[in-house]
Design a protein around this motif. Structure first.
Motif, PDB file in Angstrom:
ATOM      1  N   LEU A 115     -14.173   8.839  -3.107  1.00 47.89           N
ATOM      2  CA  LEU A 115     -13.552   8.419  -4.370  1.00 47.89           C
ATOM      3  C   LEU A 115     -13.655   9.467  -5.476  1.00 47.89           C
ATOM      4  O   LEU A 115     -12.704   9.678  -6.236  1.00 47.89           O
ATOM      5  CB  LEU A 115     -14.174   7.098  -4.841  1.00 47.89           C
ATOM      6  N   LYS A 116     -14.802  10.130  -5.597  1.00 50.79           N
ATOM      7  CA  LYS A 116     -15.002  11.089  -6.692  1.00 50.79           C
ATOM      8  C   LYS A 116     -14.023  12.257  -6.598  1.00 50.79           C
ATOM      9  O   LYS A 116     -13.366  12.621  -7.578  1.00 50.79           O
ATOM     10  CB  LYS A 116     -16.443  11.601  -6.682  1.00 50.79           C
ATOM     11  N   LYS A 117     -13.905  12.848  -5.400  1.00 50.78           N
ATOM     12  CA  LYS A 117     -13.006  13.986  -5.236  1.00 50.78           C
ATOM     13  C   LYS A 117     -11.559  13.562  -5.408  1.00 50.78           C
ATOM     14  O   LYS A 117     -10.742  14.310  -5.965  1.00 50.78           O
ATOM     15  CB  LYS A 117     -13.216  14.631  -3.864  1.00 50.78           C
ATOM     16  N   GLU A 118     -11.218  12.380  -4.950  1.00 49.86           N
ATOM     17  CA  GLU A 118      -9.847  11.896  -5.114  1.00 49.86           C
ATOM     18  C   GLU A 118      -9.505  11.737  -6.588  1.00 49.86           C
ATOM     19  O   GLU A 118      -8.400  12.085  -7.023  1.00 49.86           O
ATOM     20  CB  GLU A 118      -9.670  10.564  -4.385  1.00 49.86           C
ATOM     21  N   ALA A 119     -10.442  11.220  -7.383  1.00 50.74           N
ATOM     22  CA  ALA A 119     -10.211  11.049  -8.815  1.00 50.74           C
ATOM     23  C   ALA A 119      -9.960  12.396  -9.497  1.00 50.74           C
ATOM     24  O   ALA A 119      -9.085  12.517 -10.370  1.00 50.74           O
ATOM     25  CB  ALA A 119     -11.407  10.350  -9.455  1.00 50.74           C
ATOM     26  N   VAL A 120     -10.716  13.427  -9.102  1.00 49.07           N
ATOM     27  CA  VAL A 120     -10.528  14.766  -9.650  1.00 49.07           C
ATOM     28  C   VAL A 120      -9.135  15.290  -9.297  1.00 49.07           C
ATOM     29  O   VAL A 120      -8.439  15.878 -10.135  1.00 49.07           O
ATOM     30  CB  VAL A 120     -11.616  15.728  -9.126  1.00 49.07           C
ATOM     31  N   GLU A 121      -8.701  15.083  -8.047  1.00 48.72           N
ATOM     32  CA  GLU A 121      -7.377  15.542  -7.611  1.00 48.72           C
ATOM     33  C   GLU A 121      -6.267  14.863  -8.395  1.00 48.72           C
ATOM     34  O   GLU A 121      -5.249  15.497  -8.721  1.00 48.72           O
ATOM     35  CB  GLU A 121      -7.205  15.287  -6.115  1.00 48.72           C
ATOM     36  N   CYS A 133       0.824  -1.213   0.000  1.00 48.77           N
ATOM     37  CA  CYS A 133       0.000   0.000   0.000  1.00 48.77           C
ATOM     38  C   CYS A 133       0.856   1.260   0.000  1.00 48.77           C
ATOM     39  O   CYS A 133       0.481   2.278  -0.611  1.00 48.77           O
ATOM     40  CB  CYS A 133      -0.938   0.002   1.206  1.00 48.77           C
ATOM     41  N   GLY A 134       2.004   1.220   0.667  1.00 48.91           N
ATOM     42  CA  GLY A 134       2.908   2.369   0.643  1.00 48.91           C
ATOM     43  C   GLY A 134       3.388   2.659  -0.767  1.00 48.91           C
ATOM     44  O   GLY A 134       3.402   3.811  -1.212  1.00 48.91           O
ATOM     45  N   TYR A 135       3.735   1.604  -1.491  1.00 49.06           N
ATOM     46  CA  TYR A 135       4.188   1.771  -2.879  1.00 49.06           C
ATOM     47  C   TYR A 135       3.045   2.243  -3.774  1.00 49.06           C
ATOM     48  O   TYR A 135       3.189   3.200  -4.550  1.00 49.06           O
ATOM     49  CB  TYR A 135       4.744   0.448  -3.392  1.00 49.06           C
ATOM     50  N   LEU A 136       1.883   1.594  -3.664  1.00 51.43           N
ATOM     51  CA  LEU A 136       0.756   1.929  -4.532  1.00 51.43           C
ATOM     52  C   LEU A 136       0.193   3.316  -4.246  1.00 51.43           C
ATOM     53  O   LEU A 136      -0.260   4.013  -5.164  1.00 51.43           O
ATOM     54  CB  LEU A 136      -0.348   0.879  -4.391  1.00 51.43           C
ATOM     55  N   ALA A 137       0.219   3.728  -2.965  1.00 56.50           N
ATOM     56  CA  ALA A 137      -0.282   5.059  -2.621  1.00 56.50           C
ATOM     57  C   ALA A 137       0.557   6.143  -3.282  1.00 56.50           C
ATOM     58  O   ALA A 137       0.027   7.132  -3.798  1.00 56.50           O
ATOM     59  CB  ALA A 137      -0.299   5.242  -1.106  1.00 56.50           C
ATOM     60  N   ASP A 138       1.891   5.985  -3.267  1.00 54.88           N
ATOM     61  CA  ASP A 138       2.770   6.942  -3.924  1.00 54.88           C
ATOM     62  C   ASP A 138       2.646   6.866  -5.451  1.00 54.88           C
ATOM     63  O   ASP A 138       2.727   7.880  -6.146  1.00 54.88           O
ATOM     64  CB  ASP A 138       4.229   6.698  -3.526  1.00 54.88           C
ATOM     65  N   LYS A 139       2.429   5.662  -5.972  1.00 53.91           N
ATOM     66  CA  LYS A 139       2.391   5.452  -7.414  1.00 53.91           C
ATOM     67  C   LYS A 139       1.076   5.923  -8.032  1.00 53.91           C
ATOM     68  O   LYS A 139       1.070   6.590  -9.074  1.00 53.91           O
ATOM     69  CB  LYS A 139       2.589   3.954  -7.703  1.00 53.91           C
ATOM     70  N   THR A 140      -0.035   5.572  -7.425  1.00 53.67           N
ATOM     71  CA  THR A 140      -1.350   5.844  -8.009  1.00 53.67           C
ATOM     72  C   THR A 140      -1.990   7.130  -7.514  1.00 53.67           C
ATOM     73  O   THR A 140      -2.911   7.653  -8.143  1.00 53.67           O
ATOM     74  CB  THR A 140      -2.326   4.700  -7.704  1.00 53.67           C
ATOM     75  N   LYS A 141      -1.550   7.628  -6.358  1.00 55.84           N
ATOM     76  CA  LYS A 141      -2.183   8.786  -5.710  1.00 55.84           C
ATOM     77  C   LYS A 141      -3.655   8.510  -5.406  1.00 55.84           C
ATOM     78  O   LYS A 141      -4.463   9.432  -5.326  1.00 55.84           O
ATOM     79  CB  LYS A 141      -2.068  10.051  -6.589  1.00 55.84           C
ATOM     80  N   ARG A 142      -4.002   7.231  -5.194  1.00 50.21           N
ATOM     81  CA  ARG A 142      -5.391   6.853  -4.914  1.00 50.21           C
ATOM     82  C   ARG A 142      -5.517   6.088  -3.590  1.00 50.21           C
ATOM     83  O   ARG A 142      -6.016   4.957  -3.550  1.00 50.21           O
ATOM     84  CB  ARG A 142      -5.956   5.993  -6.049  1.00 50.21           C
ATOM     85  N   PRO A 143      -5.101   6.678  -2.460  1.00 53.62           N
ATOM     86  CA  PRO A 143      -5.184   5.961  -1.179  1.00 53.62           C
ATOM     87  C   PRO A 143      -6.614   5.629  -0.761  1.00 53.62           C
ATOM     88  O   PRO A 143      -6.861   4.591  -0.140  1.00 53.62           O
ATOM     89  CB  PRO A 143      -4.521   6.925  -0.191  1.00 53.62           C
ATOM     90  N   SER A 144      -7.588   6.500  -1.084  1.00 52.28           N
ATOM     91  CA  SER A 144      -8.984   6.222  -0.714  1.00 52.28           C
ATOM     92  C   SER A 144      -9.510   4.996  -1.455  1.00 52.28           C
ATOM     93  O   SER A 144     -10.224   4.160  -0.879  1.00 52.28           O
ATOM     94  CB  SER A 144      -9.867   7.429  -1.021  1.00 52.28           C
ATOM     95  N   LEU A 145      -9.176   4.889  -2.735  1.00 52.12           N
ATOM     96  CA  LEU A 145      -9.591   3.710  -3.501  1.00 52.12           C
ATOM     97  C   LEU A 145      -8.969   2.447  -2.927  1.00 52.12           C
ATOM     98  O   LEU A 145      -9.637   1.402  -2.805  1.00 52.12           O
ATOM     99  CB  LEU A 145      -9.178   3.879  -4.968  1.00 52.12           C
ATOM    100  N   ARG A 168      -6.419  13.704 -11.493  1.00 53.12           N
ATOM    101  CA  ARG A 168      -6.376  14.286 -12.840  1.00 53.12           C
ATOM    102  C   ARG A 168      -5.699  15.661 -12.818  1.00 53.12           C
ATOM    103  O   ARG A 168      -4.898  15.985 -13.706  1.00 53.12           O
ATOM    104  CB  ARG A 168      -7.797  14.408 -13.404  1.00 53.12           C
ATOM    105  N   THR A 169      -6.011  16.467 -11.802  1.00 55.06           N
ATOM    106  CA  THR A 169      -5.391  17.794 -11.671  1.00 55.06           C
ATOM    107  C   THR A 169      -3.892  17.667 -11.460  1.00 55.06           C
ATOM    108  O   THR A 169      -3.094  18.426 -12.029  1.00 55.06           O
ATOM    109  CB  THR A 169      -6.016  18.557 -10.496  1.00 55.06           C
ATOM    110  N   TYR A 170      -3.487  16.704 -10.644  1.00 56.44           N
ATOM    111  CA  TYR A 170      -2.064  16.473 -10.365  1.00 56.44           C
ATOM    112  C   TYR A 170      -1.314  16.128 -11.646  1.00 56.44           C
ATOM    113  O   TYR A 170      -0.220  16.642 -11.911  1.00 56.44           O
ATOM    114  CB  TYR A 170      -1.917  15.346  -9.343  1.00 56.44           C
ATOM    115  N   LYS A 171      -1.906  15.270 -12.481  1.00 58.15           N
ATOM    116  CA  LYS A 171      -1.248  14.861 -13.726  1.00 58.15           C
ATOM    117  C   LYS A 171      -1.122  16.038 -14.694  1.00 58.15           C
ATOM    118  O   LYS A 171      -0.095  16.193 -15.365  1.00 58.15           O
ATOM    119  CB  LYS A 171      -2.036  13.715 -14.370  1.00 58.15           C
ATOM    120  N   ILE A 172      -2.168  16.863 -14.755  1.00 56.23           N
ATOM    121  CA  ILE A 172      -2.134  18.024 -15.652  1.00 56.23           C
ATOM    122  C   ILE A 172      -1.029  18.994 -15.212  1.00 56.23           C
ATOM    123  O   ILE A 172      -0.240  19.479 -16.023  1.00 56.23           O
ATOM    124  CB  ILE A 172      -3.494  18.752 -15.653  1.00 56.23           C
ATOM    125  N   ASN A 173      -0.958  19.294 -13.911  1.00 58.15           N
ATOM    126  CA  ASN A 173       0.061  20.199 -13.391  1.00 58.15           C
ATOM    127  C   ASN A 173       1.469  19.643 -13.597  1.00 58.15           C
ATOM    128  O   ASN A 173       2.404  20.379 -13.918  1.00 58.15           O
ATOM    129  CB  ASN A 173      -0.172  20.476 -11.915  1.00 58.15           C
TER     130      ASN A 173
END
Length: 426
Positions: A407-413, A285-297, A415-420
């Motif tokens: 989950l919805k707000k995390e998904a938006v964040e 989970c430590g690896y996936l949280a940093d990799k995916t930025k989806r800890p809530s999922l 996408r914003t992170y990738k764009i930035n």
């Protein structure tokens, strides 16, 4: 070799051993309470013995939970380093008192004070992680100390079983006090400082890396963590996780011995394996949280897996399969605990991290209720674990439902992170 990575030696190593030995202190009671001499010496016999055994963990976690609120304020005011040393001295003394206890009542008093002393563990680590690590490595930084959180009991089950078999149950408490006094306290005194800027052996390049600003947070005023509804969803999720984790971990050795007729040696093996499962989930989970930025999922998935493993334990035709399923259910909650502590840093600031972690640590109070209720249900059902496991499945379902709202707000964040990030590259 350590150039640019000294934070991992000065902070990650001490807090790894902080939790390695701290969790043996906290959860070693699950092994000790299977010892017949311990039960007889403290008068844990009769029709209500399971409720009395469960009350030992209940009274500890109530004290532990409330003290988190106190310690969070103290840490933000006086620093994590001094607070850690004070807490370690208190709980080492109480381990000695526990080993000297000659009655159930005296032992309970030692557990209350022990809970108070250990209550600073979560807020201290939240404070250190917030102050010492770059925003891109928070998942790995959390994993470094949470690894001790689970590797400790995995080794501790074997260590305590050997100590009790060689000496007696009292010696187990004295050994644990010695570990803190001789290993953990010196580490905090000689290695740590409250911030990297205060450490005489830190170089400016590494400090600059630690203080690097998150592109998603730059220019954004961070609200108080209590104003973010997702913090409270995580807080509720931690309530459910605490209920599940303490319920399974405290009763697992007894479940294996009394419900599945495992020998002490086999019980020790399955118990240690269960803690290694938890360690595995923490690292992944430590690896996936940093990799995916989806800890809530990830937390949502883990709660669903918990319910599945607990159901499988009830339906499993073979005792070994049932024991492993219980261990896997406990392991998934190790992953949830890791993610919850990651959220503490995400939703707070370095100035409020101690209080945010202290409030999150208060959720451990429900773990005590879980242990006591499971013992009470066993007494009512003639020793059957079935009703208790069904209760745990319901708790897993509630945790799963709570995280769906994040989950919805995390998904938006994300996408914003990738764009930035792409804009910075361009």
């Amino acid at each position: 070799m350590l150039y640019g990575n000294k934070r991992w030696l000065y902070i990650a190593v001490p807090i790894f051993f902080f939790w390695f030995f701290g969790q043996i202190d906290k959860l070693g009671i699950s092994v000790i309470q299977t010892d017949a001499s311990f039960l007889e010496d403290l008068g844990l016999t009769g029709a209500d013995k399971n409720a009395k055994i469960g009350f030992i963990t209940f009274i500890f976690t109530v004290s532990y939970a409330f003290s988190n609120l106190f310690w969070g304020y103290i840490i933000d005011r006086f620093g994590a380093r001094k607070t850690a040393v004070i807490g370690l001295i208190i709980w080492s003394a109480m381990m000695i008192v526990g080993g000297l206890a000659t009655s159930y009542e005296i032992f309970l008093v030692s557990r209350v004070v022990l809970g108070f002393g250990e209550g600073m563990m979560i807020p201290i680590c939240g404070k250190f992680i917030s102050n010492w690590f770059n925003h891109r490595e928070l998942g790995r930084a959390q994993s470094s100390w949470l690894a001790g959180n689970y590797f400790g009991p995995a080794c501790g089950a074997i260590i305590l079983t050997l100590v009790i078999a060689t000496f007696n149950w009292e010696a187990a408490f004295f050994f644990l006090a010695g570990f803190n006094l001789l290993i953990v306290i010196p580490m905090f005194i000689f290695l740590t400082r409250d911030t990297p800027e205060e450490h005489p052996r830190m170089d400016q390049k590494e400090i600059a890396f630690i203080r690097e600003i998150d592109v998603n947070e730059k220019g954004r005023k961070k609200q108080n963590f209590t104003q973010d509804y997702r913090y409270w969803i995580v807080w509720f999720g931690m309530l459910m996780s605490s209920f599940l984790f303490f319920g399974i971990s405290i009763w697992l050795p007894t479940y294996l011995v009394e419900a599945k007729s495992f020998s002490r040696e086999a019980m020790t093996g399955i118990t240690s394996l269960s803690w290694l499962f938890a360690l595995g989930f923490v690292l992944v989970c430590g690896y996936l949280a940093d990799k995916t930025k989806r800890p809530s999922l990830l937390a949502t998935i883990l709660f669903s897996m918990t319910a599945i493993f607990l159901t499988a334990a009830i339906l499993a035709p073979h005792p070994v399969i049932a024991g492993i399923c219980m261990g896997l259910a406990m392991g998934t909650q190790g992953g949830v605990f890791h993610l919850s502590n990651l959220f503490i840093v995400k939703y707070s600031t370095p100035e409020t991290a101690g209080r945010a972690a202290g409030l999150m640590g208060f959720t451990n109070i429900l773990g005590g209720f879980s242990s006591y209720i499971m013992g009470w249900l066993r007494d009512l059902s003639g020793g059957d674990f079935g009703p208790s496991i069904v209760m745990l499945i319901v708790a897993a379902g509630l945790g799963f439902a709570a995280y769906l709202f994040t989950l919805k707000k995390e998904a938006v964040e994300v996408r914003t992170y990738k764009i930035n990030s792409n804009r910075l590259i361009i």
